[in-house]
Write an enzyme that holds these catalytic residues in place. Sequence first.
Site, PDB file in Angstrom:
ATOM      1  N   SER A  39       0.797  -1.224   0.000  1.00 41.36           N
ATOM      2  CA  SER A  39       0.000   0.000   0.000  1.00 41.36           C
ATOM      3  C   SER A  39       0.831   1.278   0.000  1.00 41.36           C
ATOM      4  O   SER A  39       0.319   2.348  -0.301  1.00 41.36           O
ATOM      5  CB  SER A  39      -0.943   0.013   1.212  1.00 41.36           C
ATOM      6  N   LYS A 107       0.931   4.627   6.711  1.00 45.40           N
ATOM      7  CA  LYS A 107       0.327   5.420   5.637  1.00 45.40           C
ATOM      8  C   LYS A 107       0.959   6.809   5.655  1.00 45.40           C
ATOM      9  O   LYS A 107       1.744   7.153   6.536  1.00 45.40           O
ATOM     10  CB  LYS A 107      -1.192   5.562   5.827  1.00 45.40           C
TER      11      LYS A 107
END
Length: 200
Positions: A39, A107
């Site tokens: 991701s 993230k």
Amino acid sequence: MAKRKPWWIELPVMAAVGLAIALLIKTCLFQVFSIPSGSMENTLKVGDRVAVDKLSPLFGWEPEAGDKIVFRDPGGWLPPEPERGAFAKGLSFVGLLPPAGDEYLVKRVIATGGHTVACAGTTLTVDGHAVAEPYLHPGDDSCAGLDFGPVTVPAGYVWVEGDHRSDSADSRYHRDGAAGGAVPVADVVGPVRAVVWPLF
């Protein structure tokens, strides 16, 4: 000159000192986390080990837009973690793996409390201004086919997205939660400071 102690005495002492230093580093300075998914590619790759700064938050650091952060799962972002073996539990204890039973994600911070984020077409905006994202995975655009917003991030929260936008189940996919997809700053472990493995 003092006589040197036998190796069978020195070895356990050295191991104990090393363990104490590792625990001190883990508790107060840095902790190593493993990147489990794609991701954040190509910024961070699957299997990378990253050092997360745990000291700065103790002295008032707060996440800002653009920061790469590690945070605890706010609830329902990750599937249950499989049972770990004894060796992995030992690495977790000294800080070379995340704590067993606690699930973490990495993230990039897109917006912080009080800011409004939205995505339309291929353009991500914060407070109505387009965000340049040179870190995006090749072939991705900022929205990756998912328009949303505008969403105002609550105070004390951050809006996070993966750099591999088309392969990241981030704040965009959890907008039905209590904070509209935002992550509590209280759940942030700290900023990613460096990739410590692989070395090159």
